[in-house]
Each structure stands twice: as C-alpha cells, then as structure tokens.
Design a protein around this motif. Structure first.
Motif, PDB file in Angstrom:
ATOM      1  N   CYS A 127       3.451  13.633 -26.099  1.00 22.00           N
ATOM      2  CA  CYS A 127       4.154  12.972 -24.994  1.00 22.00           C
ATOM      3  C   CYS A 127       3.273  12.751 -23.760  1.00 22.00           C
ATOM      4  O   CYS A 127       3.584  11.892 -22.942  1.00 22.00           O
ATOM      5  N   GLY A 128       2.210  13.470 -23.603  1.00 21.66           N
ATOM      6  CA  GLY A 128       1.353  13.318 -22.422  1.00 21.66           C
ATOM      7  C   GLY A 128       0.250  12.290 -22.567  1.00 21.66           C
ATOM      8  O   GLY A 128      -0.612  12.179 -21.693  1.00 21.66           O
ATOM      9  N   TRP A 129       0.286  11.509 -23.628  1.00 20.09           N
ATOM     10  CA  TRP A 129      -0.804  10.570 -23.921  1.00 20.09           C
ATOM     11  C   TRP A 129      -1.118   9.620 -22.771  1.00 20.09           C
ATOM     12  O   TRP A 129      -2.248   9.193 -22.598  1.00 20.09           O
ATOM     13  N   ASN A 130      -0.139   9.281 -21.944  1.00 16.68           N
ATOM     14  CA  ASN A 130      -0.362   8.319 -20.855  1.00 16.68           C
ATOM     15  C   ASN A 130      -0.272   8.962 -19.476  1.00 16.68           C
ATOM     16  O   ASN A 130      -0.044   8.286 -18.483  1.00 16.68           O
ATOM     17  N   TRP A 131      -0.485  10.272 -19.406  1.00 15.64           N
ATOM     18  CA  TRP A 131      -0.426  10.968 -18.131  1.00 15.64           C
ATOM     19  C   TRP A 131      -1.757  10.741 -17.401  1.00 15.64           C
ATOM     20  O   TRP A 131      -2.687  11.521 -17.489  1.00 15.64           O
ATOM     21  N   SER A 132      -1.803   9.657 -16.685  1.00 14.02           N
ATOM     22  CA  SER A 132      -3.071   9.167 -16.149  1.00 14.02           C
ATOM     23  C   SER A 132      -3.478   9.839 -14.843  1.00 14.02           C
ATOM     24  O   SER A 132      -2.663  10.357 -14.092  1.00 14.02           O
ATOM     25  N   VAL A 133      -4.785   9.777 -14.611  1.00 18.76           N
ATOM     26  CA  VAL A 133      -5.358  10.198 -13.340  1.00 18.76           C
ATOM     27  C   VAL A 133      -4.920   9.174 -12.291  1.00 18.76           C
ATOM     28  O   VAL A 133      -4.923   7.974 -12.554  1.00 18.76           O
ATOM     29  N   GLY A 134      -4.563   9.633 -11.131  1.00 20.43           N
ATOM     30  CA  GLY A 134      -4.190   8.718 -10.056  1.00 20.43           C
ATOM     31  C   GLY A 134      -2.790   8.187 -10.226  1.00 20.43           C
ATOM     32  O   GLY A 134      -1.924   8.839 -10.789  1.00 20.43           O
ATOM     33  N   GLU A 135      -2.579   6.998  -9.737  1.00 20.29           N
ATOM     34  CA  GLU A 135      -1.258   6.384  -9.775  1.00 20.29           C
ATOM     35  C   GLU A 135      -1.145   5.482 -10.996  1.00 20.29           C
ATOM     36  O   GLU A 135      -1.748   4.427 -11.058  1.00 20.29           O
ATOM     37  N   GLY A 136      -0.378   5.904 -11.958  1.00 21.73           N
ATOM     38  CA  GLY A 136      -0.126   5.110 -13.147  1.00 21.73           C
ATOM     39  C   GLY A 136       1.345   5.188 -13.472  1.00 21.73           C
ATOM     40  O   GLY A 136       2.169   5.555 -12.640  1.00 21.73           O
ATOM     41  N   ASP A 137       1.671   4.830 -14.715  1.00 17.46           N
ATOM     42  CA  ASP A 137       3.068   4.965 -15.138  1.00 17.46           C
ATOM     43  C   ASP A 137       3.528   6.411 -14.970  1.00 17.46           C
ATOM     44  O   ASP A 137       4.654   6.680 -14.564  1.00 17.46           O
TER      45      ASP A 137
END
Length: 170
Positions: free
Chosen positions: A17-27
């Motif tokens: 589930c954390g695959w898109n937990w991006s650095v900075g401001e993302g989804d």
C-alpha cells in the motif's frame, strides 16, 4: 484506496500500500518513494507508467526491508519491553530511526507522519500494543517536528529521551 494500490495490495499483500508514498508533496506526501510523485505528474501511457509503478513498489519494499534490518539491530537485548530494559537502547533506537526517516523523506512535506509511523512500527516489533505504541509516540513527539525542516539535535535528543522514559515505564 486508489485502484493501483488496491490491485497491488490484493496481489502482494498489505505492505504494498505504500508504493506511492512520495517524498515531498504528492498524492501521498511525506514518504520515501522518490521515483513517483503524483498521478498528474507520473501517469502517462500504460507502457511508460507501468515500469514507474514497479520501480516505486520496489523502492518502497526496499525501505521496508531496510527498516526490518534496523529494527532487528536496534531492538533491546532479548527483544523485551520489561521495565528493567535499559533506556539507552530505546533512546538510541528512537534517535537513529528519527534521523534515518528525516534523511530518507528529505524532511519535506509531512515527513513527521511517516516518522511517527516508523516509531510505532518499531514498538510493535518489540511487542508493544498498537494503541500503547501510538500513545508513546504521540507523547514523545508532541508536535516537535514540522514540515520542510529536519529536527535539530536538541529536538531529536528531547524526543528520544521522552520516548525511552515512556517505553521503560510500560
């Protein structure tokens, strides 16, 4: 949950589930994934997007594996939460985990949320109930961290000391 995260979690398990937990401001910001920003910037054609999703998933998995190794190395002897456990182990663990999360997230937007989660995961790894872990971390961090700035040494020391004292009372 977004459709890609749902697909990945169904296929590989909840860890994905954390695959898109991006650095900075993302989804989902405040995370460690550098290859993925957000849908508006990262999604293009299926042929171009699929490899980015795979790379982001691998980056996330690598982070989780790194944390697992750190948790094992930082756990108090005997992996115990007994009051007699040396506070030094808990303080050292907190200091190192806060430092590595601040580094990996580049202390950007909302990084402290993931930092608190990592500290809760570490306590759970060491057998502390989820609700108690949340209370310990909330009490220790207590709003001392902010977006877009890494905590200075005195703040990390204060958080780590409070964390250790609270765990030792458990």
């Amino acid at each position: 949950m977004d459709p890609v995260a749902e697909f990945l979690a169904d296929r590989y398990g909840r860890w994905a589930c954390g695959w898109n937990w991006s650095v900075g401001e993302g989804d989902v910001d405040g995370g460690v994934v550098e290859v993925w920003c957000c849908s508006s910037d990262s999604v293009s054609t299926p042929i171009a997007t699929a490899p980015l999703v795979v790379e982001a998933l691998q980056e996330w998995r690598g982070w989780l594996e790194d944390l697992a190794e750190r948790f094992a190395a930082l756990a108090p002897p005997g992996n115990t939460t007994a009051p007699s456990a040396d506070c030094w182990y808990w303080e050292r663990a907190c200091t190192r985990l806060v430092t590595v999360v601040a580094d990996r997230t580049q202390a950007e937007s909302g990084w402290y949320g993931h930092c608190m989660q990592v500290l809760e995961w570490f306590l759970a790894y060491n057998g502390i109930d989820e609700q108690r872990a949340r209370e310990i971390v909330k009490s220790a961090v207590g709003g001392r961290f902010g977006s877009w700035i890494a905590p200075d040494v005195t703040v990390v020391d204060a958080v780590s000391s409070h964390f250790a004292q609270t765990v030792a009372k458990n």
